[in-house]
Structure formats: structure tokens, C-alpha cells
Motif scaffolding. Structure first.
Motif, mmCIF file in Angstrom:
data_model
loop_
_atom_site.group_PDB
_atom_site.id
_atom_site.type_symbol
_atom_site.label_atom_id
_atom_site.label_comp_id
_atom_site.label_asym_id
_atom_site.label_seq_id
_atom_site.Cartn_x
_atom_site.Cartn_y
_atom_site.Cartn_z
ATOM 1 N N ALA A 9 12.290 25.963 -0.753
ATOM 2 C CA ALA A 9 11.112 26.221 -1.575
ATOM 3 C C ALA A 9 10.243 24.971 -1.692
ATOM 4 C CB ALA A 9 11.537 26.715 -2.962
ATOM 5 N N LEU A 10 10.869 23.803 -1.849
ATOM 6 C CA LEU A 10 10.104 22.561 -1.919
ATOM 7 C C LEU A 10 9.407 22.263 -0.599
ATOM 8 C CD1 LEU A 10 12.652 20.307 -3.874
ATOM 9 C CD2 LEU A 10 10.539 21.286 -4.757
ATOM 10 N N ASP A 11 10.098 22.542 0.514
ATOM 11 C CA ASP A 11 9.496 22.321 1.824
ATOM 12 C C ASP A 11 8.299 23.247 2.030
ATOM 13 O OD1 ASP A 11 9.682 21.022 4.514
ATOM 14 O OD2 ASP A 11 9.934 23.103 5.129
ATOM 15 N N THR A 12 8.431 24.499 1.581
ATOM 16 C CA THR A 12 7.321 25.446 1.689
ATOM 17 C C THR A 12 6.124 24.972 0.872
ATOM 18 O OG1 THR A 12 8.885 27.261 2.022
ATOM 19 C CG2 THR A 12 6.649 27.838 1.362
ATOM 20 N N LEU A 13 6.392 24.487 -0.343
ATOM 21 C CA LEU A 13 5.309 23.992 -1.195
ATOM 22 C C LEU A 13 4.593 22.816 -0.531
ATOM 23 C CD1 LEU A 13 3.748 23.896 -3.856
ATOM 24 C CD2 LEU A 13 5.561 22.425 -4.775
ATOM 25 N N ILE B 20 4.889 26.621 -10.082
ATOM 26 C CA ILE B 20 5.017 25.195 -9.750
ATOM 27 C C ILE B 20 5.915 24.494 -10.767
ATOM 28 C CG2 ILE B 20 3.762 23.048 -9.419
ATOM 29 C CD1 ILE B 20 3.213 25.053 -7.264
ATOM 30 N N ASP B 21 5.730 24.791 -12.065
ATOM 31 C CA ASP B 21 6.534 24.156 -13.106
ATOM 32 C C ASP B 21 8.009 24.509 -12.955
ATOM 33 O OD1 ASP B 21 6.504 22.713 -15.863
ATOM 34 O OD2 ASP B 21 7.635 24.555 -16.236
ATOM 35 N N SER B 22 8.307 25.777 -12.659
ATOM 36 C CA SER B 22 9.705 26.195 -12.486
ATOM 37 C C SER B 22 10.340 25.536 -11.278
ATOM 38 C CB SER B 22 9.770 27.719 -12.352
ATOM 39 O OG SER B 22 11.083 28.148 -12.072
ATOM 40 N N LEU B 23 9.533 25.369 -10.201
ATOM 41 C CA LEU B 23 10.072 24.783 -8.977
ATOM 42 C C LEU B 23 10.345 23.295 -9.124
ATOM 43 C CD1 LEU B 23 10.810 25.002 -5.983
ATOM 44 C CD2 LEU B 23 8.386 24.728 -5.436
ATOM 45 N N LEU B 24 9.437 22.566 -9.772
ATOM 46 C CA LEU B 24 9.565 21.108 -9.849
ATOM 47 C C LEU B 24 10.318 20.626 -11.069
ATOM 48 C CD1 LEU B 24 5.992 19.985 -8.728
ATOM 49 C CD2 LEU B 24 8.064 20.194 -7.353
ATOM 50 N N TYR B 25 10.259 21.372 -12.188
ATOM 51 C CA TYR B 25 10.850 20.889 -13.433
ATOM 52 C C TYR B 25 11.810 21.901 -14.057
ATOM 53 C CZ TYR B 25 6.957 17.634 -12.999
ATOM 54 O OH TYR B 25 6.073 16.689 -12.541
ATOM 55 N N ARG C 179 13.512 16.827 -5.784
ATOM 56 C CA ARG C 179 12.300 17.099 -6.563
ATOM 57 C C ARG C 179 11.455 15.837 -6.736
ATOM 58 N NH1 ARG C 179 15.063 21.149 -11.077
ATOM 59 N NH2 ARG C 179 14.282 23.104 -10.178
ATOM 60 N N ALA C 180 12.116 14.735 -7.048
ATOM 61 C CA ALA C 180 11.379 13.485 -7.234
ATOM 62 C C ALA C 180 10.668 13.073 -5.948
ATOM 63 C CB ALA C 180 12.327 12.381 -7.706
ATOM 64 N N GLY C 181 11.335 13.217 -4.799
ATOM 65 C CA GLY C 181 10.703 12.870 -3.533
ATOM 66 C C GLY C 181 9.517 13.770 -3.218
ATOM 67 N N THR C 182 9.664 15.070 -3.503
ATOM 68 C CA THR C 182 8.555 15.998 -3.264
ATOM 69 C C THR C 182 7.357 15.648 -4.137
ATOM 70 O OG1 THR C 182 10.111 17.767 -2.683
ATOM 71 C CG2 THR C 182 7.885 18.411 -3.314
ATOM 72 N N ILE C 183 7.607 15.381 -5.426
ATOM 73 C CA ILE C 183 6.520 15.032 -6.341
ATOM 74 C C ILE C 183 5.833 13.741 -5.886
ATOM 75 C CG2 ILE C 183 5.989 14.317 -8.704
ATOM 76 C CD1 ILE C 183 8.235 16.170 -9.651
ATOM 77 N N ARG C 184 6.618 12.765 -5.445
ATOM 78 C CA ARG C 184 6.044 11.490 -5.019
ATOM 79 C C ARG C 184 5.152 11.680 -3.783
ATOM 80 N NH1 ARG C 184 10.338 9.090 -5.071
ATOM 81 N NH2 ARG C 184 10.984 9.348 -2.905
ATOM 82 N N ARG C 185 5.613 12.454 -2.807
ATOM 83 C CA ARG C 185 4.812 12.654 -1.593
ATOM 84 C C ARG C 185 3.557 13.469 -1.869
ATOM 85 N NH1 ARG C 185 10.108 13.215 0.341
ATOM 86 N NH2 ARG C 185 10.007 15.481 0.143
ATOM 87 N N LEU C 186 3.706 14.531 -2.669
ATOM 88 C CA LEU C 186 2.541 15.354 -2.976
ATOM 89 C C LEU C 186 1.543 14.612 -3.859
ATOM 90 C CD1 LEU C 186 4.185 18.853 -3.551
ATOM 91 C CD2 LEU C 186 3.025 17.982 -1.525
ATOM 92 N N ALA C 187 2.044 13.716 -4.707
ATOM 93 C CA ALA C 187 1.132 12.926 -5.528
ATOM 94 C C ALA C 187 0.272 12.026 -4.651
ATOM 95 C CB ALA C 187 1.936 12.099 -6.536
ATOM 96 N N ARG C 188 0.873 11.417 -3.650
ATOM 97 C CA ARG C 188 0.086 10.603 -2.721
ATOM 98 C C ARG C 188 -0.921 11.462 -1.961
ATOM 99 N NH1 ARG C 188 5.102 7.827 -1.514
ATOM 100 N NH2 ARG C 188 5.316 9.127 0.352
ATOM 101 N N ARG C 189 -0.501 12.663 -1.595
ATOM 102 C CA ARG C 189 -1.362 13.550 -0.823
ATOM 103 C C ARG C 189 -2.564 14.023 -1.636
ATOM 104 N NH1 ARG C 189 -2.882 15.293 4.256
ATOM 105 N NH2 ARG C 189 -3.694 17.410 4.116
#
Length: 393
Positions: A382-386, A361-366, A324-334
Motif C-alpha cells: 500500500a505504501l509503494d502504491t501511494l 492517507i491518515d490510516s495508511l501512514l499513522y 512508514r517513516a521512510g515513505t513520509i520522508r521521501r514523499l515530503a521531499r517530493r
């Protein structure tokens, strides 16, 4: 006459060769002396210079995300600050009449958290990062919410009252009975969330500051951040500053990390002596020949190896937090989300970018962590799809 001159030249040639060898030897010795003086000066400067780290919230990190400012102020007021990186070092150094600062509990396994719960020292926990610390204490629960702004104390705790207000952001904590919540922030589900919680168990005081901003070099000078953190950490003469090492083998069944046999200064001196011997006895060789490595290690193999370690240790919760942390970090940059953004801002931005409802989104990430391999695999997909949906926008 010509024969005499030829013989004279031959007679003088050994003397000339000996003089040249002596001159060359002196030149080599002078060069070695200059190199030794340069290396010795570098070593002295290194020994005299204060240690510098790049680890977030380290007491020797001068960067904005570090915490050297707080450590230096505490030291100037007589507090003995000792930074450690393993759970065993905390257990050996801490005890009644001292304080332990835990900077990132998300890096600790359940066995480490359980061991720290009985340390006996006053415990200050910073930077919860939405991870559960039930193995350490069940008095607080991390929650989302909380914009980056100023919050008033609104509690009777002496340290919070002295600070009056602090500048911080989410996450916050929800508290159980017997816990004093200070600096209330926007709650979730009609429950109040706090930027600080404190309680006592016997002679031991517990304090939780879920966001690291008040302790960081960047944030400590704002509002009452310094007053709060320095009072929490400066109650005793000894402070054990625990910056967890993810490779700490505590309770994994492997041997404890071997101590350093030689201090770094002696290692540097030994390298200096070795270099001196090389310059003295070495011979000039040809140019270095570069060869292509016979094997290329791909980055994906490293990722797969780490995944196998997580699976072998059954660290489903830890693996999901990392994903989750990696997904949030990459999407934040994007999407251009700032590092100081709170979860609500992250959810809102990604909901607009992906077209999904904010609740999804909240349920998936947090949301709650998975409990088995199947649910972890589902979360990964699910994270990859997002990420794919956001990248297509």
C-alpha cells in the motif's frame, strides 16, 4: 699528472658518499620531526576540543536538531550530565535521586522499554514519534494533531506553570486517570491532546514531552521551552542522558557490546608511533595500483539483509514504523513538505497529490501497526502504491 688527479678523485669519492648519506639522514630526521610535531599538535587539539556529535538530541550535538545548549546550561548549574547509548548503561548509572532522559523511545525494543520501567529514577521521555510505549508505561498514548505554534500551560503542574507557554507541535498525548496534562493542543475524536504529561508513581516522577522541539538547540530559546525542559531535567544533581543506539544488543541473546580496551587518546598515540616507525624504516615503493573489486555489493542486498533481521526478530511493529517513516520522508521531499510539518499537514498535502481521501492517507501512514507478516506485506504494498501515485502527479 692525469694519473694523480684520477687517484685523488677516487680517494675522495667515499668521503663524498658518506657526507651525502649523512646529509640525507639529517633531512629524513628533520622531516620526521616536523610530521611528529604536526601530529602531536593535532592530537592535543583533539583532546582539548569538546566532543561533537551529529546524532539528533545528543548532548554534544551543536546543530539545530541537537541538544547541546540544554546540556551546557544544566552543567553550568551543577547538574552532572552523562550521555549513554545502551540500556545496560542506563540501568548501571541511574537510580533513586537521579533523572533519566530518554530521547527516542521508537528505537527501543519491548524488552528495553520494560527494563527501563523499573529504573527507579525520575524519567523524562521526549520525541514519541507516534510509536507505542506500552511496555514502558500505559499512562499516555501518542496522538496526531498540533500545529507548530505557542500553547499555554493550563494546568497546575509547577514546572508547566513556571514556563507559562511553550512553542511546539504534534504529536500530542492523551492521558489516563491520575495523569496531569499540560499545554492542551487540538484533540482527536473529541479527546483532548497535550504537549506534556506528568504523573508520579511513589517517589518517581514521570514526564512526557512528545515533540522534541522544546529540547532542541533550535527551539529551546523560544517562549518558555527552556524553563520547562531545564526544570524537568535539573531536579537532581545526576542526569543520565540516554540517546539509544539501534545496534544495542540488550536482551537479544547476543553478547553485550565489548568495552573499549584502550581510550581513543591512546589509540591515536599508538597510530602516531606506528607512523613514525614507517617513516623511519620504510622504503619508497612504486605508485599504488588500483584494482577493481571482484565482487560488487548492491544496495538492495543491504536492504534485504535488514529485512531478514527484522523478520527473524519478529519486529513487525518496528519494521512498519521504519517503512512508514521512510515513505513520509521521501514523499515530503517530493511534495515540498517542511520537516516541521505536523501529521495533519502531511495528510492534507499527500491527499491532494494522490487524489485519495485524507482519511485513507491518515490510516495508511499513522494508523495502528500490523500484527503479522501478512499485514506487514499488505502495508508495504500500500505504501509503494501511494508513492507511485504521488510520483505520477
Amino acid at each position: 699528472m692525469s694519473t694523480f688527479l684520477a687517484r685523488g678523485d677516487l680517494a675522495d669519492s667515499p668521503r663524498s658518499s658518506a657526507a651525502e648519506r649523512t646529509s640525507n639522514r639529517k633531512g629524513v630526521l628533520i622531516a620526521i620531526g616536523c610530521v611528529l610535531m604536526l601530529l602531536l599538535g593535532t592530537l592535543i587539539l583533539r583532546l582539548l576540543a569538546p566532543p561533537i556529535s551529529s546524532v539528533p538530541l545528543s548532548s554534544t550535538n551543536p546543530e539545530p536538531e541537537g541538544a547541546r545548549a540544554a546540556a551546557q546550561i544544566l552543567g553550568e548549574h551543577g547538574v552532572q550530565v552523562r550521555e549513554v547509548h545502551t540500556t545496560q548503561a542506563v540501568l548501571d548509572a541511574a537510580g533513586t535521586g537521579s533523572t533519566v532522559l530518554l530521547t527516542d523511545p521508537a528505537l527501543l525494543r519491548e524488552e528495553q522499554l520494560s527494563a527501563l520501567s523499573g529504573v527507579g529514577a525520575d524519567l523524562v521521555i521526549v520525541n514519541l514519534d507516534f510509536d507505542s510505549i506500552e511496555a514502558l508505561t500505559d499512562h499516555v498514548t501518542a496522538t496526531g494533531g498540533g500545529a507548530h505554534t505557542s500553547y499555554d500551560a493550563r494546568c497546575a503542574d509547577e514546572h508547566a506553570t513556571a514556563a507559562e507557554d511553550i512553542v511546539t507541535a504534534g504529536p500530542g498525548v492523551q492521558v489516563s486517570d491520575g495523569v496531569v496534562g499540560c499545554f492542551p493542543i487540538e484533540g482527536e475524536e473529541d479527546q483532548t491532546s497535550y504537549a506534556m504529561a506528568t504523573w508520579t508513581e511513589g517517589q518517581q516522577r514521570w514526564s512526557v514531552v512528545p515533540n522534541s522541539y522544546p529540547l532542541s538547540n533550535e527551539g529551546i530559546a523560544e517562549a518558555g521551552n527552556a524553563a520547562l525542559m531545564l526544570r524537568l531535567l535539573g531536579q537532581h544533581e545526576r542526569l543520565t542522558w540516554y540517546v539509544p543506539d539501534p545496534l544495542d544488543p540488550y536482551s537479544t541473546g547476543s553478547d553485550q557490546a565489548a568495552p573499549e580496551l584502550l581510550p581513543p587518546e591512546l589509540v591515536s598515540l599508538a597510530a602516531l608511533l606506528a607512523l613514525t616507525v614507517v617513516l623511519w624504516r620504510g622504503r619508497r615503493l612504486g605508485p599504488v595500483v588500483v584494482e577493481h573489486l571482484p565482487v560488487v555489493v548492491r544496495a538492495t542486498e543491504t536492504t534485504r539483509g535488514r529485512g531478514r533481521l527484522y523478520r527473524r526478530a519478529r519486529a513487525v511493529e518496528h519494521a512498519s514504523s521504519a517503512l512508514r517513516a521512510g515513505t513520509i520522508r521521501r514523499l515530503a521531499r517530493r511534495t515540498g513538505i517542511p520537516r516541521t510539518a505536523d501529521p495533519a499537514e502531511v495528510v492534507e498535502t499527500l491527499a491532494r497529490a494522490s487524489g485519495r481521501p485524507p482519511e485513507a492517507i491518515d490510516s495508511l501512514l499513522y494508523g495502528p501497526p500490523p500484527t503479522d507478516d501478512a499485514s506487514l506485506l499488505a502495508l508495504t504494498n500500500a505504501l509503494d502504491t501511494l508513492e507511485g501515485e504521488v510520483h505520477r502527479t
